[in-house]
Scaffold this motif. Sequence first.
Motif, PDB file in Angstrom:
ATOM      1  N   SER A 131      15.415  -3.748  25.031  1.00 42.54           N
ATOM      2  CA  SER A 131      14.479  -2.913  26.085  1.00 42.54           C
ATOM      3  C   SER A 131      13.121  -2.683  25.224  1.00 42.54           C
ATOM      4  O   SER A 131      13.479  -2.374  23.946  1.00 42.54           O
ATOM      5  CB  SER A 131      14.998  -1.466  26.519  1.00 42.54           C
ATOM      6  N   ASN A 133       9.491  -0.245  25.105  1.00 44.44           N
ATOM      7  CA  ASN A 133       9.205   0.798  24.898  1.00 44.44           C
ATOM      8  C   ASN A 133       7.543   0.898  24.774  1.00 44.44           C
ATOM      9  O   ASN A 133       6.467   1.604  25.547  1.00 44.44           O
ATOM     10  CB  ASN A 133       9.536   2.119  24.225  1.00 44.44           C
ATOM     11  N   ARG A 134       6.727  -0.322  24.754  1.00 44.94           N
ATOM     12  CA  ARG A 134       5.790   0.043  24.755  1.00 44.94           C
ATOM     13  C   ARG A 134       5.241  -1.883  25.834  1.00 44.94           C
ATOM     14  O   ARG A 134       5.341  -2.566  24.613  1.00 44.94           O
ATOM     15  CB  ARG A 134       4.575   0.420  23.547  1.00 44.94           C
ATOM     16  N   TRP A 135       4.573  -1.918  26.329  1.00 44.67           N
ATOM     17  CA  TRP A 135       4.467  -2.520  26.605  1.00 44.67           C
ATOM     18  C   TRP A 135       2.525  -2.918  26.636  1.00 44.67           C
ATOM     19  O   TRP A 135       1.898  -4.030  27.028  1.00 44.67           O
ATOM     20  CB  TRP A 135       3.820  -2.867  28.282  1.00 44.67           C
ATOM     21  N   HIS A 148       9.602  -7.003  30.319  1.00 42.14           N
ATOM     22  CA  HIS A 148      11.319  -6.656  31.277  1.00 42.14           C
ATOM     23  C   HIS A 148      12.789  -6.815  30.362  1.00 42.14           C
ATOM     24  O   HIS A 148      12.427  -8.513  30.277  1.00 42.14           O
ATOM     25  CB  HIS A 148      11.657  -6.973  32.862  1.00 42.14           C
ATOM     26  N   ASP A 164       4.978  -4.129  38.861  1.00 46.55           N
ATOM     27  CA  ASP A 164       4.055  -3.620  37.805  1.00 46.55           C
ATOM     28  C   ASP A 164       2.971  -3.303  37.943  1.00 46.55           C
ATOM     29  O   ASP A 164       2.357  -2.586  38.165  1.00 46.55           O
ATOM     30  CB  ASP A 164       4.217  -4.240  37.075  1.00 46.55           C
ATOM     31  N   LYS A 191       3.196   4.095  31.524  1.00 52.63           N
ATOM     32  CA  LYS A 191       5.195   4.240  30.569  1.00 52.63           C
ATOM     33  C   LYS A 191       6.171   4.872  31.002  1.00 52.63           C
ATOM     34  O   LYS A 191       6.653   4.821  30.383  1.00 52.63           O
ATOM     35  CB  LYS A 191       4.165   4.362  28.829  1.00 52.63           C
ATOM     36  N   ARG A 194       6.822   4.105  34.850  1.00 52.76           N
ATOM     37  CA  ARG A 194       7.273   3.189  35.163  1.00 52.76           C
ATOM     38  C   ARG A 194       8.364   2.354  33.662  1.00 52.76           C
ATOM     39  O   ARG A 194       9.354   1.891  34.757  1.00 52.76           O
ATOM     40  CB  ARG A 194       6.267   1.412  35.735  1.00 52.76           C
ATOM     41  N   ILE A 195       7.550   2.185  32.644  1.00 53.96           N
ATOM     42  CA  ILE A 195       8.636   1.707  31.317  1.00 53.96           C
ATOM     43  C   ILE A 195       9.571   2.628  31.786  1.00 53.96           C
ATOM     44  O   ILE A 195      10.362   1.593  30.684  1.00 53.96           O
ATOM     45  CB  ILE A 195       7.767   1.352  30.467  1.00 53.96           C
ATOM     46  N   GLU A 196       9.656   3.580  31.197  1.00 50.07           N
ATOM     47  CA  GLU A 196      10.705   4.261  30.838  1.00 50.07           C
ATOM     48  C   GLU A 196      11.664   4.282  31.582  1.00 50.07           C
ATOM     49  O   GLU A 196      12.867   3.786  32.011  1.00 50.07           O
ATOM     50  CB  GLU A 196      10.305   5.748  31.098  1.00 50.07           C
ATOM     51  N   ASN A 199      13.214   0.669  31.883  1.00 48.21           N
ATOM     52  CA  ASN A 199      14.511   1.179  29.961  1.00 48.21           C
ATOM     53  C   ASN A 199      16.089   1.521  30.822  1.00 48.21           C
ATOM     54  O   ASN A 199      16.846   1.091  30.328  1.00 48.21           O
ATOM     55  CB  ASN A 199      13.532   1.622  29.356  1.00 48.21           C
TER      56      ASN A 199
END
Length: 224
Positions: A131, A133-135, A148, A164, A191, A194-196, A199
């Motif tokens: 995973s 944490n920062r895209w 992903h 996304d 973040k 969506r991201i959290e 993950n």
Amino acid sequence: MSEQNWRPGKRVAIIGGDPGGMSTALVFIKRGYYVLYLAWCDYIPDIPLNKEMISHSSQYQISYFPITHNGKSNFEWWVMGPSCEGKPILADSKAHIPGILKDWADPIPRFIDATDFGTQIYRWEIRNKFSINRWSSGRIMYLGDTVHPVSSYTIYKQDEAIKDGYYLARVLDGLDLREQDAVSAGFEILKSQRIEYINYNTEFARFPERMSHSFPWPLAKIEI
């Protein structure tokens, strides 16, 4: 786009997508390695269309659920099991998949005769990725399979990128994209939204996976 429109003052954000399977394998460290056989078949009488099944043994997950294809009722089913680097690829699914299904609980064995193993089953190698944490970095944001933590197969690649893109468009809507602070603020909102979420759910799903495939007997048999 003309060269005039691409001068530095016009660049507001750069969005990256799927780098392809080879690039993904090089960029991300592999943490798991599985093989998936995904199949579909015509409707089988007496199997309810309002139920689905997810089942496990110590080696395999075998599941099915009803689908609609070209306006007709069908079933999709799959077998997922362990694989590893260097393990021979069993290209003839008809030769070994029925042996896995035949002693399973009903209705799983019935999918053997209902499926055309030449045209209705597909094979994927699945790799887990760490995973992230920062895209984003500065004005660069990556979406989809690139970032992903799951391997892209079937429709997942398109599904990930579409979702996304939807969330990114929402957080950037109304912002002055010429301002770096505004772009960075939008990326931070993405973040948290969506991201959290992605993950967390991925790591949560991997816990029973490790229970099933990695723990010694009898811990591996505990249902959670």
